[in-house]
Design a protein around this motif. Structure first.
Motif: not given
Length: 65
Positions: A40-47, A49-50
């Motif tokens: 449903x969503x794609x994580x932001x770049x910083x997430x 990375x984690x």
């Protein structure tokens, strides 16, 4: 970058761990992880990375075709 494909990869990587365990380790909410896994969503770049760091995988192997 297909959200459903990313979600399937995340579910496979999680294996026997609970969503709560992974979400806590990555410092995101369980509902956010659930949305990523359902495509449903794609994580932001910083997430991204984690998550990649947690699973000890290169970012491109998880999030890019």
């Amino acid at each position: 970058m297909d959200a459903k494909t990313i979600g399937q990869r995340l579910i496979k990587l999680r294996g026997d761990k609970t969503q709560e365990e992974v979400a806590n380790a990555v410092n995101i909410s369980v509902s956010a992880l659930s949305m990523y896994e359902r495509g449903e969503r794609i994580p932001r770049d910083n997430i991204k990375i984690r998550i990649a760091s947690y699973y000890k995988r290169p970012i491109h192997k998880i999030f890019y075709p």
